[in-house]
Design an enzyme around this catalytic site. Sequence first.
Site, PDB file in Angstrom:
ATOM      1  CE1 TYR A  86     -30.057   2.418  40.001  1.00 57.42           C
ATOM      2  CE2 TYR A  86     -31.861   2.221  38.444  1.00 57.42           C
ATOM      3  CZ  TYR A  86     -31.001   2.999  39.184  1.00 57.42           C
ATOM      4  OH  TYR A  86     -31.089   4.367  39.108  1.00 57.42           O
ATOM      5  CG  ASN A 107     -22.341   8.450  43.467  1.00 55.57           C
ATOM      6  OD1 ASN A 107     -21.345   8.618  44.156  1.00 55.57           O
ATOM      7  ND2 ASN A 107     -22.339   8.568  42.157  1.00 55.57           N
ATOM      8  CB  CYS A 115     -24.846   7.316  39.943  1.00 52.53           C
ATOM      9  SG  CYS A 115     -24.899   9.082  40.247  1.00 52.53           S
ATOM     10  CG  HIS A 116     -24.192   9.921  34.342  1.00 53.41           C
ATOM     11  ND1 HIS A 116     -23.117  10.223  35.161  1.00 53.41           N
ATOM     12  CD2 HIS A 116     -23.684   9.721  33.105  1.00 53.41           C
ATOM     13  CE1 HIS A 116     -22.006  10.221  34.441  1.00 53.41           C
ATOM     14  NE2 HIS A 116     -22.330   9.910  33.187  1.00 53.41           N
ATOM     15  CD  GLU A 143     -20.673   9.432  30.107  1.00 58.61           C
ATOM     16  OE1 GLU A 143     -20.965   8.211  29.987  1.00 58.61           O
ATOM     17  OE2 GLU A 143     -20.361   9.939  31.184  1.00 58.61           O
TER      18      GLU A 143
END
Length: 150
Positions: A86, A107, A115-116, A143
């Site tokens: 952030y 979001n 946003c993850h 990912e």
Amino acid sequence: MQASVETPVGWLTLTEEEGAITSVRWRQGEGAASTPILRQAVAELEAYFAGDLTVFTVPLAPRGSRFQRAVCDAISAIPYGYTRTYGEIAADLGQSAQSVGQACGGNPIPILIPCHRVMGAKGLTGFSGAGGVETKVALLRHEGAASLLI
């Protein structure tokens, strides 16, 4: 128009308005992918979860203030398998980390606007999607970013 798709993190319902995806919600809705944009979005989500897609190309139109859209743009620029904090996004935008966190939590198009991939200064933070932090961890593991959680 809406379409729902079952994913490893639960049912997602996508909303299209004026040729772009405007929201993704964790729930099973009614409706099949009846437009080219909804078909593309469903196909991209299926390819993402199959491990065959790392960049979403379906048109997106997040709603919100200019600042919220700027945060969504910054989040969208985080590559697959990577994270940012952030604070890093806040520094880029000349805002506070708290305001970026609030915009991230709002979001309207999670996963497609990833946003993850946004973390706190000290690591893992909350997630507004169904399943909370566990869903965030599952997406990051998917990912290959799980090593960043340690």
